[in-house]
Design a protein around this motif. Sequence first.
Motif, PDB file in Angstrom:
ATOM      1  N   HIS A 214       0.834  -1.201   0.000  1.00 18.45           N
ATOM      2  CA  HIS A 214       0.000   0.000   0.000  1.00 18.45           C
ATOM      3  C   HIS A 214       0.873   1.257   0.000  1.00 18.45           C
ATOM      4  N   ALA A 215       1.939   1.216   0.769  1.00 24.84           N
ATOM      5  CA  ALA A 215       2.834   2.373   0.841  1.00 24.84           C
ATOM      6  C   ALA A 215       3.421   2.700  -0.522  1.00 24.84           C
ATOM      7  N   LEU A 216       3.680   1.655  -1.310  1.00 22.33           N
ATOM      8  CA  LEU A 216       4.265   1.850  -2.634  1.00 22.33           C
ATOM      9  C   LEU A 216       3.218   2.194  -3.689  1.00 22.33           C
ATOM     10  N   ASP A 217       2.032   1.603  -3.573  1.00 19.11           N
ATOM     11  CA  ASP A 217       1.019   1.734  -4.619  1.00 19.11           C
ATOM     12  C   ASP A 217       0.207   3.018  -4.532  1.00 19.11           C
ATOM     13  N   PHE A 218       0.101   3.585  -3.339  1.00 24.77           N
ATOM     14  CA  PHE A 218      -0.765   4.747  -3.157  1.00 24.77           C
ATOM     15  C   PHE A 218       0.060   6.000  -2.886  1.00 24.77           C
ATOM     16  N   GLY A 219      -0.452   7.122  -3.383  1.00 25.45           N
ATOM     17  CA  GLY A 219       0.137   8.406  -3.061  1.00 25.45           C
ATOM     18  C   GLY A 219       1.266   8.839  -3.980  1.00 25.45           C
ATOM     19  N   ASN A 220       1.676  10.099  -3.780  1.00 22.17           N
ATOM     20  CA  ASN A 220       2.741  10.689  -4.591  1.00 22.17           C
ATOM     21  C   ASN A 220       4.039  10.920  -3.813  1.00 22.17           C
ATOM     22  N   ARG A 221       4.004  10.670  -2.500  1.00 24.86           N
ATOM     23  CA  ARG A 221       5.220  10.797  -1.677  1.00 24.86           C
ATOM     24  C   ARG A 221       5.247   9.671  -0.664  1.00 24.86           C
ATOM     25  N   LEU A 222       6.451   9.351  -0.219  1.00 30.40           N
ATOM     26  CA  LEU A 222       6.623   8.331   0.817  1.00 30.40           C
ATOM     27  C   LEU A 222       7.619   8.839   1.843  1.00 30.40           C
ATOM     28  N   ILE A 223       7.213   8.737   3.108  1.00 33.01           N
ATOM     29  CA  ILE A 223       8.081   9.150   4.216  1.00 33.01           C
ATOM     30  C   ILE A 223       8.400   7.935   5.069  1.00 33.01           C
ATOM     31  N   MET A 224       9.663   7.797   5.421  1.00 37.23           N
ATOM     32  CA  MET A 224      10.099   6.732   6.312  1.00 37.23           C
ATOM     33  C   MET A 224      10.580   7.360   7.622  1.00 37.23           C
ATOM     34  N   MET A 225      10.086   6.820   8.746  1.00 35.72           N
ATOM     35  CA  MET A 225      10.473   7.333  10.053  1.00 35.72           C
ATOM     36  C   MET A 225      11.211   6.271  10.855  1.00 35.72           C
ATOM     37  N   ASP A 226      12.094   6.731  11.730  1.00 30.63           N
ATOM     38  CA  ASP A 226      12.794   5.832  12.640  1.00 30.63           C
ATOM     39  C   ASP A 226      13.288   6.635  13.826  1.00 30.63           C
ATOM     40  N   ALA A 227      13.037   6.110  15.023  1.00 27.76           N
ATOM     41  CA  ALA A 227      13.524   6.726  16.272  1.00 27.76           C
ATOM     42  C   ALA A 227      13.193   8.208  16.359  1.00 27.76           C
ATOM     43  N   GLY A 228      11.964   8.564  15.943  1.00 24.09           N
ATOM     44  CA  GLY A 228      11.507   9.943  16.096  1.00 24.09           C
ATOM     45  C   GLY A 228      11.953  10.896  15.014  1.00 24.09           C
ATOM     46  N   GLU A 229      12.548  10.388  13.957  1.00 24.29           N
ATOM     47  CA  GLU A 229      13.050  11.239  12.883  1.00 24.29           C
ATOM     48  C   GLU A 229      12.497  10.806  11.533  1.00 24.29           C
ATOM     49  N   ILE A 230      12.398  11.756  10.623  1.00 20.87           N
ATOM     50  CA  ILE A 230      12.120  11.422   9.226  1.00 20.87           C
ATOM     51  C   ILE A 230      13.466  11.156   8.573  1.00 20.87           C
ATOM     52  N   ILE A 231      13.692   9.901   8.205  1.00 23.63           N
ATOM     53  CA  ILE A 231      15.011   9.536   7.677  1.00 23.63           C
ATOM     54  C   ILE A 231      15.007   9.431   6.155  1.00 23.63           C
ATOM     55  N   TYR A 232      13.821   9.518   5.549  1.00 23.56           N
ATOM     56  CA  TYR A 232      13.756   9.413   4.087  1.00 23.56           C
ATOM     57  C   TYR A 232      12.446  10.013   3.620  1.00 23.56           C
ATOM     58  N   ASP A 233      12.507  10.840   2.581  1.00 24.94           N
ATOM     59  CA  ASP A 233      11.320  11.477   2.012  1.00 24.94           C
ATOM     60  C   ASP A 233      11.437  11.383   0.496  1.00 24.94           C
ATOM     61  N   ALA A 234      10.694  10.454  -0.097  1.00 21.18           N
ATOM     62  CA  ALA A 234      10.757  10.228  -1.538  1.00 21.18           C
ATOM     63  C   ALA A 234       9.665  11.018  -2.250  1.00 21.18           C
ATOM     64  N   ASP A 235      10.053  11.839  -3.228  1.00 20.84           N
ATOM     65  CA  ASP A 235       9.062  12.564  -4.006  1.00 20.84           C
ATOM     66  C   ASP A 235       8.434  11.631  -5.042  1.00 20.84           C
ATOM     67  N   GLU A 236       7.522  12.166  -5.832  1.00 19.40           N
ATOM     68  CA  GLU A 236       6.758  11.322  -6.751  1.00 19.40           C
ATOM     69  C   GLU A 236       7.647  10.584  -7.741  1.00 19.40           C
ATOM     70  N   LYS A 237       8.638  11.265  -8.277  1.00 17.52           N
ATOM     71  CA  LYS A 237       9.520  10.647  -9.274  1.00 17.52           C
ATOM     72  C   LYS A 237      10.308   9.504  -8.662  1.00 17.52           C
ATOM     73  N   GLU A 238      10.901   9.746  -7.498  1.00 10.03           N
ATOM     74  CA  GLU A 238      11.701   8.711  -6.855  1.00 10.03           C
ATOM     75  C   GLU A 238      10.826   7.565  -6.363  1.00 10.03           C
ATOM     76  N   LYS A 239       9.663   7.919  -5.826  1.00  9.57           N
ATOM     77  CA  LYS A 239       8.759   6.886  -5.307  1.00  9.57           C
ATOM     78  C   LYS A 239       8.329   5.921  -6.408  1.00  9.57           C
ATOM     79  N   SER A 240       8.148   6.423  -7.613  1.00  6.39           N
ATOM     80  CA  SER A 240       7.691   5.578  -8.718  1.00  6.39           C
ATOM     81  C   SER A 240       8.709   4.505  -9.089  1.00  6.39           C
ATOM     82  N   THR A 241       9.946   4.676  -8.668  1.00  5.01           N
ATOM     83  CA  THR A 241      10.992   3.700  -8.995  1.00  5.01           C
ATOM     84  C   THR A 241      11.209   2.677  -7.883  1.00  5.01           C
TER      85      THR A 241
END
Length: 267
Positions: A214-241
């Motif tokens: 679902h995280a991959l199939d839906f939306g135009n951005r993806l955020i990954m969190m760990d230990a209270g931080e946003i460690i990765y923020d993929a925009d639409e172009k990067e997320k599509s790959t």
Amino acid sequence: MIKLENIGITFHPGTPDENQALKNINLKINKGDFITVIGSNGAGKSTLYNVISGNLFPTTGTITLETSEGIKDITKQKEYKRSRYIGRIFQNPLLGTAGKMSLEDNMTIASKKGFKGLKISLNSKTRAMFKEQLSVLGMGLENRLNDNVELFSGGQRQALTLLMAVMSKPEILLLDEHTAALDPTNAAIIMELTKRFAKEYNLTVMMVTHNMQHALDFGNRLIMMDAGEIIYDADEKEKSTLTMETLIAKFKSIKNKSLTSDQMLLQ
């Protein structure tokens, strides 16, 4: 648009139980964004939602929200006031509706959400509008306006909760694992309705999920969190790959941890 700047929150400061739940969160959510949010247990996802919704106030930082009335600093605004602009749907399908009230009463309240001087008025025109809106769900609820919502299944109640959230026209809709408690068939229905409403109403959405697909199939951005931080923020172009394998590899490379997909997605 909602903007979080240098947001931090610390529980039990100055005690042996001190816990920095969020650390220096900087996040700009643009109008129309559909952001999927992933991370392991304790990553800070629910705390982030609590801070955005006003259930918790940050220890540091500011939150601003751009509305039709202008840019507002909502950092210390209480939750009930933010509810005019921010909708939230929880994992438990029973939390978004009033079970002891009829379907039409639930929808009347939702349609008036955020307005001062609430006046509940039901007439034939209003009921016709409700029936038309409910028919979109494809569950036959348009024929059950007088039934108490507690008689509905979990899938029906979650679909109704989603519809009522859309009716209130929030500036941002926070989905907190909103399909996790449903069976696969109903979960698929809710996800398709989510996708449809987000597109048709140009909703701004954040969706926490432990379903990697679902995280991959839906939306135009993806955020990954760990230990209270946003460690990765993929925009639409990067997320599509991205694939499940590359996403897990990205997590490992950032945090240098050896986690399986199941471990990463544990609640």
